[in-house]
Design an enzyme around this catalytic site. Structure first.
Site, mmCIF file in Angstrom:
data_model
loop_
_atom_site.group_PDB
_atom_site.id
_atom_site.type_symbol
_atom_site.label_atom_id
_atom_site.label_comp_id
_atom_site.label_asym_id
_atom_site.label_seq_id
_atom_site.Cartn_x
_atom_site.Cartn_y
_atom_site.Cartn_z
ATOM 1 N N ASP A 1 -45.996 25.558 -20.249
ATOM 2 C CA ASP A 1 -45.502 25.930 -18.926
ATOM 3 C C ASP A 1 -46.406 25.327 -17.842
ATOM 4 O O ASP A 1 -47.623 25.339 -17.945
ATOM 5 C CB ASP A 1 -45.463 27.459 -18.794
ATOM 6 C CG ASP A 1 -44.590 27.898 -17.636
ATOM 7 O OD1 ASP A 1 -43.512 28.486 -17.897
ATOM 8 O OD2 ASP A 1 -44.971 27.665 -16.462
ATOM 9 N N ILE A 2 -45.771 24.822 -16.801
ATOM 10 C CA ILE A 2 -46.520 24.153 -15.732
ATOM 11 C C ILE A 2 -47.334 25.156 -14.900
ATOM 12 O O ILE A 2 -48.340 24.786 -14.300
ATOM 13 C CB ILE A 2 -45.551 23.317 -14.854
ATOM 14 C CG1 ILE A 2 -46.289 22.212 -14.136
ATOM 15 C CG2 ILE A 2 -44.749 24.188 -13.917
ATOM 16 C CD1 ILE A 2 -45.370 21.147 -13.547
ATOM 17 N N ASN B 1 -36.086 35.617 -20.159
ATOM 18 C CA ASN B 1 -35.509 36.204 -18.953
ATOM 19 C C ASN B 1 -34.054 35.752 -18.853
ATOM 20 O O ASN B 1 -33.773 34.551 -18.918
ATOM 21 C CB ASN B 1 -36.293 35.732 -17.722
ATOM 22 C CG ASN B 1 -37.750 36.170 -17.766
ATOM 23 O OD1 ASN B 1 -38.052 37.278 -18.199
ATOM 24 N ND2 ASN B 1 -38.648 35.308 -17.325
ATOM 25 N N GLY C 1 -34.953 37.818 -14.080
ATOM 26 C CA GLY C 1 -36.101 37.000 -13.708
ATOM 27 C C GLY C 1 -35.978 35.546 -14.103
ATOM 28 O O GLY C 1 -36.963 34.813 -14.108
ATOM 29 N N GLN C 2 -34.756 35.098 -14.454
ATOM 30 C CA GLN C 2 -34.574 33.702 -14.842
ATOM 31 C C GLN C 2 -34.502 32.811 -13.604
ATOM 32 O O GLN C 2 -33.802 33.131 -12.634
ATOM 33 C CB GLN C 2 -33.282 33.551 -15.672
ATOM 34 C CG GLN C 2 -33.087 32.142 -16.222
ATOM 35 C CD GLN C 2 -31.908 32.039 -17.189
ATOM 36 O OE1 GLN C 2 -31.211 33.016 -17.450
ATOM 37 N NE2 GLN C 2 -31.681 30.845 -17.707
ATOM 38 N N HIS D 1 -34.708 29.371 -22.354
ATOM 39 C CA HIS D 1 -36.089 29.121 -22.787
ATOM 40 C C HIS D 1 -36.739 30.430 -23.175
ATOM 41 O O HIS D 1 -36.576 31.443 -22.508
ATOM 42 C CB HIS D 1 -36.903 28.422 -21.695
ATOM 43 C CG HIS D 1 -36.823 29.064 -20.345
ATOM 44 N ND1 HIS D 1 -35.729 28.922 -19.515
ATOM 45 C CD2 HIS D 1 -37.679 29.875 -19.688
ATOM 46 C CE1 HIS D 1 -35.920 29.599 -18.406
ATOM 47 N NE2 HIS D 1 -37.094 30.199 -18.477
ATOM 48 N N HIS E 1 -40.322 32.246 -23.569
ATOM 49 C CA HIS E 1 -41.740 32.176 -23.203
ATOM 50 C C HIS E 1 -42.551 32.682 -24.400
ATOM 51 O O HIS E 1 -42.262 33.763 -24.943
ATOM 52 C CB HIS E 1 -42.035 33.084 -22.004
ATOM 53 C CG HIS E 1 -41.314 32.723 -20.744
ATOM 54 N ND1 HIS E 1 -41.929 32.059 -19.702
ATOM 55 C CD2 HIS E 1 -40.029 32.954 -20.335
ATOM 56 C CE1 HIS E 1 -41.064 31.892 -18.709
ATOM 57 N NE2 HIS E 1 -39.901 32.432 -19.064
HETATM 58 P P1 5GP Z 1 -37.968 31.682 -15.892
HETATM 59 O O1 5GP Z 1 -38.399 32.387 -14.632
HETATM 60 O O2 5GP Z 1 -36.701 30.876 -15.685
HETATM 61 O O3 5GP Z 1 -37.875 32.610 -17.069
HETATM 62 O O4 5GP Z 1 -39.145 30.710 -16.270
HETATM 63 C C1 5GP Z 1 -39.166 29.372 -15.879
HETATM 64 C C2 5GP Z 1 -40.524 28.852 -16.263
HETATM 65 O O5 5GP Z 1 -40.469 27.441 -16.261
HETATM 66 C C3 5GP Z 1 -41.654 29.259 -15.288
HETATM 67 O O6 5GP Z 1 -42.684 29.912 -16.019
HETATM 68 C C4 5GP Z 1 -42.087 27.942 -14.689
HETATM 69 O O7 5GP Z 1 -43.486 27.896 -14.447
HETATM 70 C C5 5GP Z 1 -41.662 26.931 -15.727
HETATM 71 N N1 5GP Z 1 -41.309 25.618 -15.201
HETATM 72 C C6 5GP Z 1 -40.448 25.361 -14.166
HETATM 73 N N2 5GP Z 1 -40.331 24.041 -13.967
HETATM 74 C C7 5GP Z 1 -41.127 23.440 -14.905
HETATM 75 C C8 5GP Z 1 -41.427 22.060 -15.195
HETATM 76 O O8 5GP Z 1 -40.935 21.133 -14.569
HETATM 77 N N3 5GP Z 1 -42.289 21.828 -16.215
HETATM 78 C C9 5GP Z 1 -42.857 22.842 -16.941
HETATM 79 N N4 5GP Z 1 -43.705 22.484 -17.926
HETATM 80 N N5 5GP Z 1 -42.601 24.151 -16.693
HETATM 81 C C10 5GP Z 1 -41.751 24.436 -15.678
#
Ligand code: 5GP
Ligand code: ZN
Length: 113
Positions: free
Chosen positions: A29-30, A86, A92-93, A99, A101
């Site tokens: 994760d970034i 999420n 929280g998505q 994906h 986590h």
């Molecule tokens: P969500 O909130 O959709 O469950 O989680 C999305 C996750 O994707 C977040 O933890 C966010 O930091 C990560 N993320 C979003 N864009 C990128 C990206 O371009 N590269 C990487 N490695 N992670 C990303």
């Protein structure tokens, strides 16, 4: 389709890849929310867990096993870790490509906020 996770799975956008096979990709994760934070995705675009069908039973199993593999490969399998997905805005998505986590390296609080 303009989906960042499709691009990462296809190698068309940069990411720190942990592993990839024909069906799934695991990458870091970034913006890590824990000392270890890996995302596990299907290589095929599926927007949310709600869009998985019975036809995806094999893929669903491979995703769960990939979460376990990510935990072992990052060294958090024995200390413990959390796998979460999420689902939808209320869940929280933020990225609309399924994906999981995989979070570890610190003690996880329960319940999550
Ligand atoms: P969500 O909130 O959709 O469950 O989680 C999305 C996750 O994707 C977040 O933890 C966010 O930091 C990560 N993320 C979003 N864009 C990128 C990206 O371009 N590269 C990487 N490695 N992670 C990303
Ligand atoms: Zn996608």
């Amino acid at each position: 389709m303009d989906c960042i996770f499709c691009k990462i799975a296809a190698g068309e956008a940069p990411a720190k890849i942990l592993f990839r096979d024909d069906d799934v990709t695991a990458f870091f994760d970034i913006h890590p929310a824990a000392p270890t934070h890996v995302l596990v995705i299907p290589n095929r675009h599926i927007a949310t867990l709600n869009d998985l069908t019975d036809d995806d039973v094999g893929l669903a199993g491979r995703l769960v096993l990939a979460c376990k593999r990510a935990a072992f490969e990052t060294g958090i399998a024995d200390s413990g870790y959390r796998v979460l997905d999420n689902v939808g805005a209320g869940g929280g998505q933020h990225v609309w490509h399924v994906h999981f986590h995989v979070l570890g390296g610190r003690r996880m609080a329960w319940p999550p906020t």
